[in-house]
Design a protein around this motif. Structure first.
Motif, short mmCIF file in Angstrom:
data_model
loop_
_atom_site.label_atom_id
_atom_site.label_comp_id
_atom_site.label_asym_id
_atom_site.label_seq_id
_atom_site.Cartn_x
_atom_site.Cartn_y
_atom_site.Cartn_z
N GLU A 102 -12.40 67.65 57.27
CA GLU A 102 -11.51 66.72 57.98
C GLU A 102 -10.66 65.88 57.03
OE1 GLU A 102 -13.67 64.40 60.80
OE2 GLU A 102 -14.41 66.14 61.92
N GLU A 103 -10.75 66.16 55.73
CA GLU A 103 -10.03 65.36 54.74
C GLU A 103 -8.93 66.14 54.03
OE1 GLU A 103 -12.69 63.44 51.97
OE2 GLU A 103 -14.33 63.52 53.44
N ILE A 104 -8.71 67.40 54.43
CA ILE A 104 -7.79 68.27 53.69
C ILE A 104 -6.34 67.92 54.00
CG2 ILE A 104 -7.12 70.63 53.19
CD1 ILE A 104 -10.02 69.89 52.41
N LEU A 105 -5.58 67.62 52.95
CA LEU A 105 -4.17 67.25 53.10
C LEU A 105 -3.22 68.41 52.76
CD1 LEU A 105 -4.51 63.77 51.40
CD2 LEU A 105 -3.80 64.13 53.77
N GLY A 106 -3.70 69.37 51.98
CA GLY A 106 -2.85 70.49 51.60
C GLY A 106 -3.67 71.73 51.26
N ILE A 107 -3.00 72.89 51.35
CA ILE A 107 -3.65 74.17 51.05
C ILE A 107 -2.69 75.03 50.24
CG2 ILE A 107 -4.75 76.25 51.98
CD1 ILE A 107 -5.06 74.79 54.65
N THR A 108 -3.22 75.71 49.23
CA THR A 108 -2.48 76.76 48.53
C THR A 108 -3.28 78.06 48.64
OG1 THR A 108 -1.53 75.20 46.95
CG2 THR A 108 -1.49 77.53 46.35
N ILE A 109 -2.59 79.12 49.00
CA ILE A 109 -3.19 80.46 48.98
C ILE A 109 -2.78 81.10 47.65
CG2 ILE A 109 -3.49 82.63 50.22
CD1 ILE A 109 -2.12 81.29 52.64
N VAL A 110 -3.75 81.51 46.87
CA VAL A 110 -3.47 82.02 45.52
C VAL A 110 -3.54 83.54 45.48
CG1 VAL A 110 -4.11 81.84 43.08
CG2 VAL A 110 -4.45 79.89 44.60
N ASN A 111 -2.54 84.14 44.84
CA ASN A 111 -2.52 85.59 44.62
C ASN A 111 -2.47 86.40 45.91
OD1 ASN A 111 -2.42 87.52 42.47
ND2 ASN A 111 -4.44 88.25 43.08
N LEU A 112 -1.58 86.01 46.81
CA LEU A 112 -1.42 86.70 48.09
C LEU A 112 -0.06 87.37 48.13
CD1 LEU A 112 -2.76 87.05 50.97
CD2 LEU A 112 -1.23 85.20 51.68
N ARG A 113 -0.03 88.66 48.45
CA ARG A 113 1.24 89.39 48.51
C ARG A 113 2.03 88.96 49.75
NH1 ARG A 113 -2.40 93.34 47.10
NH2 ARG A 113 -2.46 94.14 49.24
N PRO A 114 3.37 88.94 49.66
CA PRO A 114 4.20 88.47 50.78
C PRO A 114 3.91 89.19 52.10
CG PRO A 114 5.54 88.76 48.83
CD PRO A 114 4.19 89.31 48.49
N GLU A 115 3.65 90.49 52.03
CA GLU A 115 3.42 91.25 53.26
C GLU A 115 2.09 90.91 53.93
OE1 GLU A 115 2.37 94.02 49.73
OE2 GLU A 115 3.86 92.47 50.24
N GLU A 116 1.27 90.10 53.27
CA GLU A 116 -0.03 89.72 53.84
C GLU A 116 -0.02 88.32 54.46
OE1 GLU A 116 -3.18 92.06 51.02
OE2 GLU A 116 -2.28 90.25 50.18
N LEU A 117 1.09 87.61 54.37
CA LEU A 117 1.14 86.24 54.87
C LEU A 117 0.85 86.14 56.36
CD1 LEU A 117 4.20 84.79 52.94
CD2 LEU A 117 1.84 83.99 52.79
N HIS A 118 1.21 87.16 57.10
CA HIS A 118 1.03 87.12 58.56
C HIS A 118 -0.44 86.89 58.95
CE1 HIS A 118 -0.87 91.13 59.00
NE2 HIS A 118 -0.18 91.42 57.91
N LYS A 119 -1.35 87.25 58.07
CA LYS A 119 -2.77 87.09 58.37
C LYS A 119 -3.14 85.62 58.58
CE LYS A 119 -4.16 89.03 54.60
NZ LYS A 119 -4.97 89.65 53.53
N TYR A 120 -2.35 84.75 57.96
CA TYR A 120 -2.68 83.32 58.00
C TYR A 120 -1.90 82.56 59.07
CZ TYR A 120 -5.50 83.87 53.84
OH TYR A 120 -6.48 84.23 52.96
N GLN A 121 -1.16 83.25 59.91
CA GLN A 121 -0.50 82.60 61.04
C GLN A 121 -1.53 82.34 62.13
OE1 GLN A 121 2.32 81.29 61.22
NE2 GLN A 121 3.74 82.33 59.86
#
Length: 263
Positions: A141-160
């Motif tokens: 409940e304290e998270i202000l930001g997230i970075t996904i590391v080493n993810l290919r552009p074509e895989e971004l949809h998984k995180y929608q």
């Protein structure tokens, strides 16, 4: 009232050069802006607790951090917008299923899902994330930001995630391949700047901003004078009404010179 009252500066690729140093002309530009009565903010995707050395070097005391999730004006918190725990749980599930790695940021800590993979070590070293520990659900409940590391552009949809206004901004740093910041349409640098200016009772026309990455697009589009650095992501250009030279070539100094702030 002076024409320009506030200046919002991205850090990586805008204020900091690729070798993590600040050009003397950038320091001079900030000094001259402050002498002219301009309040300077560091506006970054980084955690605020990790940029205090930079702030001290530049004599800056106000911040927009975590891509707009936390904004502080001279010690007063103007914005504090943690990410929904539902999003945190979903991202952890997707990352685990796909062997991806995440970095979470709180107001005090950097939380990693893994710190042993080579690309994670490169990320930690590049951004100087030495105040870190393994993620634990007690922080959800304290998270202000997230970075996904080493993810290919074509895989971004998984995180929608349906029902959540999220977009992804590629980290505009050559040393980091396929790193993406997770940004909310309703919580970003532009929205934070809007709230800061409302707190100060200032119109957007009195604000200046400099940036180089797509996490700066909302900020550059909102302020009166939005500068894209010469080294900026080419997709950022339409959101800026001004351009300047690169971070390696006195970009902030030259941009402020266009406005008559630096000599």
């Amino acid at each position: 009232m002076e024409k320009y009252q506030t200046l919002f500066l991205d850090i990586d690729g805008t204020t900091l050069r690729s070798d993590h140093t600040i050009q003397p002309s950038t320091k001079e530009a900030i000094k001259q802006a402050q002498a002219n009565g301009v309040e300077v903010f560091l506006a970054t995707g980084r955690p605020i607790h990790e940029i205090q050395d930079i702030a001290k070097e530049l004599n800056v005391h106000s911040f927009v951090g975590y891509n707009g999730a936390l904004a502080i004006y001279e010690g007063f918190t103007v914005v504090d917008e943690p990410i929904s725990p539902e999003v945190i749980d979903f991202y952890l599930q997707v990352a685990q299923e796909n062997d991806d790695e995440l970095v979470f940021y709180t107001s005090q800590l950097n939380l990693l899902t893994n710190d042993t993979k080579p690309y994670m070590k490169e990320f930690i070293d590049y951004f100087g994330l030495y105040n870190y520990k393994s993620y634990h659900k007690s922080f959800r409940e304290e998270i202000l930001g997230i970075t996904i590391v080493n993810l290919r552009p074509e895989e971004l949809h998984k995180y929608q995630l349906a029902g959540h206004d999220i977009y992804f901004s590629k980290i505009n740093v050559a040393a980091i391949q396929n790193g993406y910041d997770v940004i909310r349409e309703s919580v970003n640098k532009g929205e934070a700047v809007k709230k800061v200016l409302a707190h100060l009772n200032l119109p957007s026309e009195t604000a200046i901003a400099f940036g180089d990455g797509m996490n700066d697009k909302d900020m550059l589009a909102f302020v009166g004078e939005g500068f894209a650095m010469g080294n900026a992501d080419e997709e950022l250009q339409p959101f800026a009404n001004r351009q300047t030279t690169s971070v390696e070539d006195s970009g902030i100094y030259n941009g402020l010179k266009q406005l008559g702030i630096t000599k």
